[in-house]
Design an enzyme around this catalytic site. Structure first.
Site, PDB file in Angstrom:
ATOM      1  CG  HIS A  33      -2.014   1.048   1.090  1.00  0.00           C
ATOM      2  ND1 HIS A  33      -3.240   0.778   0.529  1.00  0.00           N
ATOM      3  CD2 HIS A  33      -2.054   2.360   1.432  1.00  0.00           C
ATOM      4  CE1 HIS A  33      -3.988   1.872   0.535  1.00  0.00           C
ATOM      5  NE2 HIS A  33      -3.277   2.850   1.079  1.00  0.00           N
ATOM      6  CG  ASP A 258      -1.097   5.503   3.466  1.00  0.00           C
ATOM      7  OD1 ASP A 258      -1.573   5.327   2.328  1.00  0.00           O
ATOM      8  OD2 ASP A 258      -1.500   6.398   4.233  1.00  0.00           O
ATOM      9  CG  ASN A 263      -5.938  13.830   2.563  1.00  0.00           C
ATOM     10  OD1 ASN A 263      -6.076  15.030   2.360  1.00  0.00           O
ATOM     11  ND2 ASN A 263      -6.175  12.916   1.629  1.00  0.00           N
TER      12      ASN A 263
END
Length: 305
Positions: A33, A258, A263
């Site tokens: 990811h 990630d 954000n």
């Protein structure tokens, strides 16, 4: 010439000098990811995006891969690029056989485009149900996409928040492909790990063809990145949740960084510290081997698994 947009006010850039992890990743580790942002001058962001990030392209991603000791990446389409998959595909192609991709597509996507994505290394699509990131997630459109990708053997990556699972579970269970859930379904880690909310998520995983990413402790944590007793043991409030998933679904768990961490508003994680989180959620060597190597290879490189 494309006019570059300024980044969203308050946007946190990715960690520029990640530490060397204390935990040594096993050979063949897959980061399942991660994303690429642009670079904007080459791959403009989507007009309908909810945020404008900093640049974080393939060059920086591959440098982090090598720094951490990761062998392969799965590059997930970032919402800032919408359904324009060019930046993601460019990164996957540049990595050779060391990367796979997860795309975002529209309901009217043509079979030829899907085949082109498949040949580039894409093996799934992402459905986003987080309301602050997308305006709507119409189930009929998503069902149409699912029907088109199922013959390719792709899977669907689901991004949702745990409070919304009761509303979405019936739709998820009706989809004709394997499912991969981002970030353990974003549980509320202030609630008991054996409480009704997380127990419902575990039942959903148990009764469906669902894989789970035990990713993003930095997004879920309330206690934050503070080390425990001076050790490299952060995000401790997330550990019981990750350990529970790894313990119960050891052959269907995945890990990822990630990067470049879109954000986030309070802190930007040190990716070396995220690697050092792994032994706390997967305490024994066999668990770690399945989480980091065997499972992702079976899902993304089945011919080599």
């Amino acid at each position: 010439m494309h006019l570059l947009s300024p980044r969203t006010p308050g946007w946190l850039d990715w960690y520029r000098d990640p530490s060397v992890p204390s935990f040594r990743l096993p050979a063949g580790t897959v980061d399942t990811h991660c994303h690429v942002f642009g670079p904007q001058a080459e791959f403009p962001f989507a007009p309908e995006r909810k945020y404008t990030p900093c640049d974080g392209g393939k060059k920086q991603l591959f440098a982090l891969r090598d720094h951490l000791g990761v062998s392969r990446n799965v590059v997930v389409q970032a919402t800032c690029h919408g359904a324009d998959n060019r930046a993601m595909v460019d990164a996957v192609r540049a990595a050779g056989d060391r990367a796979r991709g997860v795309a975002t597509v529209r309901p009217d996507v043509a079979e030829a485009e899907l085949r082109e994505l498949h040949d580039a290394g894409v093996r799934g699509v992402r459905f986003n149900f987080v309301r602050r990131l997308v305006d709507t997630s119409p189930e009929d459109d998503l069902r149409a996409i699912a029907g088109k990708i199922a013959p390719l053997g792709w899977h669907i990556v689901l991004y949702f928040e745990s409070v919304d699972l009761p509303e979405l579970e019936g739709f998820f269970s009706s989809l004709p492909t394997p499912l991969v859930v981002d970030h353990m379904g974003r549980p509320d880690v202030t609630r008991p790990v054996d409480g009704p909310e997380f127990s419902r998520f575990l039942r959903f995983v148990d009764t469906n063809d669902v894989w789970v990413k035990v990713t993003c402790p930095e997004r879920l944590s309330v206690t934050g990145p503070a080390a425990l007793d001076g050790q490299r043991h952060a995000y401790t409030d997330v550990v019981p949740f990750g350990r529970r998933v790894v313990g119960e679904f050891g052959d269907r768990v995945l890990w990822g960084t990630d990067w470049p961490h879109p954000n986030l508003t309070d802190h930007m994680p040190d990716d070396g510290l995220l690697v050092d989180h792994i032994p706390h959620i997967a305490p024994d060597e066999e668990q770690r081997r399945r989480l980091l190597v065997d499972n992702p290879m079976r899902l993304y490189w089945p011919d080599e698994a």
